[in-house]
Design an enzyme around this catalytic site. Sequence first.
Site, PDB file in Angstrom:
ATOM      1  N   LYS A 270       0.413   6.507  15.337  1.00 45.31           N
ATOM      2  CA  LYS A 270      -0.791   6.225  14.544  1.00 45.31           C
ATOM      3  C   LYS A 270      -1.118   4.739  14.590  1.00 45.31           C
ATOM      4  CE  LYS A 270      -3.785   7.782  11.498  1.00 45.31           C
ATOM      5  NZ  LYS A 270      -4.799   7.036  12.263  1.00 45.31           N
TER       6      LYS A 270
ATOM      7  N   LYS B 242      -1.267   1.359  18.711  1.00 44.97           N
ATOM      8  CA  LYS B 242      -2.478   0.558  18.560  1.00 44.97           C
ATOM      9  C   LYS B 242      -3.224   0.580  19.879  1.00 44.97           C
ATOM     10  CE  LYS B 242      -4.133  -2.136  15.242  1.00 44.97           C
ATOM     11  NZ  LYS B 242      -3.750  -2.060  13.830  1.00 44.97           N
TER      12      LYS B 242
ATOM     13  N   HIS C 274       8.160   6.558  19.285  1.00 41.92           N
ATOM     14  CA  HIS C 274       8.040   8.019  19.225  1.00 41.92           C
ATOM     15  C   HIS C 274       9.091   8.630  18.296  1.00 41.92           C
ATOM     16  CE1 HIS C 274       5.965   8.029  23.433  1.00 41.92           C
ATOM     17  NE2 HIS C 274       5.124   7.763  22.460  1.00 41.92           N
ATOM     18  N   HIS C 275       9.698   7.795  17.436  1.00 43.55           N
ATOM     19  CA  HIS C 275      10.738   8.380  16.567  1.00 43.55           C
ATOM     20  C   HIS C 275      10.133   9.373  15.589  1.00 43.55           C
ATOM     21  CE1 HIS C 275       9.238   5.465  13.667  1.00 43.55           C
ATOM     22  NE2 HIS C 275       9.949   6.043  12.742  1.00 43.55           N
TER      23      HIS C 275
HETATM   24  N1  GLU Z   1      -5.991  -0.409  11.711  1.00 39.45           N
HETATM   25  C1  GLU Z   1      -5.359  -0.138  10.467  1.00 39.45           C
HETATM   26  C2  GLU Z   1      -4.041  -0.875  10.360  1.00 39.45           C
HETATM   27  O1  GLU Z   1      -3.830  -1.868  11.005  1.00 39.45           O
HETATM   28  C3  GLU Z   1      -5.293   1.338  10.133  1.00 39.45           C
HETATM   29  C4  GLU Z   1      -4.447   2.187  11.003  1.00 39.45           C
HETATM   30  C5  GLU Z   1      -4.597   3.678  10.714  1.00 39.45           C
HETATM   31  O2  GLU Z   1      -5.221   4.052   9.739  1.00 39.45           O
HETATM   32  O3  GLU Z   1      -4.062   4.453  11.519  1.00 39.45           O
HETATM   33  O4  GLU Z   1      -3.202  -0.537   9.580  1.00 39.45           O
END
Ligand code: GLU
Length: 475
Positions: A75, A111, A69-70
């Site tokens: 994403k 993820k 969370h820095h």
């Molecule tokens: N799944 C992709 C990765 O491993 C894309 C992640 C994304 O675009 O947020 O980088």
Amino acid sequence: MSSNSGYNLFNEVNKFVDEAAQHLPEVSPGMIDQIKKCNSVYTFSFPVEIDDPVQKFHVLDAFRVEHSHHKLPTKGGIRFALSVDLDEVKGLASLMTYKCAIVNVPFGGAKGGVHINKKLYNEEQLEKVMRRYTFELIKKNFIGPAIDVPAPDYGTGEKEMAWMVDTYQMMRPDDINAYGCVTGKPIVLHGIRGRKQATGMGVYMGLREVCNVKEDMDSLHLSTGLAGKRVIVQGFGNVGYHSAKFMQELGDSQIIGITEYNGAIYNTNGINVEQAMAYWMEHRDFKGFPDATFVEDGNMLLEKECDILIPAALENAITENNAPRVQAKIIGEAANGPVTNAAAHILREKGTIVVPDMYLNAGGVTVSYFEWLKNLSRVSFGKLERKYDEQVLDSTLKLIEQKTGKPLTEEERDLIKGPQELDLVNSGLDETMTKAYNEILEARNTKSFDSLRTAAFYVAIDKISHNYTTLGVWP
Ligand code: GLU
């Protein structure tokens, strides 16, 4: 993809982090611990209805891990596969943190995934799975344009992202930034041109940078540049296909091998990537492909002589078991975690240049960042300046014609076309991949690191620790 027993992706990543951290004595062990740990972990299960009158439901295990969370939002993609378990998702989430730091994309890493055999379900059932997965994330505040922004990964794509954004919008009709809750969406749902091919394009751009460093190519007894390099690609999904395509079409490399889970094709004179893809789409099998030799065991190709090997499937492909036999001079990690820590050490000894995943496959998240910006600003890139740029260029060309007295040809006049969204996306991606490689290279050279990976982790940890310090949450 655990074939060697005891394999754990999260531990593998952390071994690399620890190696790089040794070179950062100014960062305290406590800070390194904070950087390595997963900040929020959500493990959940939900049922999906199946066509079986007795069993009626399958219960699926699902995960979302926000590693760091820095920076917010966090994403990272969503994986639908049988390999998915908590350690895999934690490992992939942590890689996203380092990846974003390397390419200067302002996100923390995350993820998600569902442990699922997709072949058992029809499209309607898969839609229900994705919608339910999204709903569960919404309930726990694990998704949102300012919180955590998923994207495609292995086993998911534009369609799944469309189901996700639609579910989010239904549940949060008052969120004006709702489209920014997920990236990798179809263009009609405010996705961005170039996102689908972005990871492969980034792989091409990254390897182009690697092969332009003369002293590195000299040490491998290779010429500089991508032209003529013999390339083997493992995995012919979205990332593998686009990497091979751009290496061939833009880099003029020779694709001599392509592998899939059910066999591979090999031809030292080169394989036409588009023809291979057309054949693959029709047969879902390379057997019978006319212009190459079919190899039953695709893994054999990992050990064939070539200049560049691109593992573009899942983690744990090159291990201590096969690394001693790998003959490639350069390994470009298009997948996440394809080379284990033990294998990385063997390859270092051999002098192989391994281009690490956290840099080389960062094209996907880079263009996701552009998509998220587009969604928040609600305007597509280039819209405001395109006509203006064309007018300026037109006047400039007219002036040149006047001064020289020579009218320009049609082709020369074509130069006045203002940039389209795709041009700007590729330009931004190119700038990002080039700049990031220069940072990694500079760290490697000034600190005399024995691998690009240690240099990349060094750069990433340095940036993240600075972020924590400036956040004021760390003394
Ligand atoms: N799944 C992709 C990765 O491993 C894309 C992640 C994304 O675009 O947020 O980088």
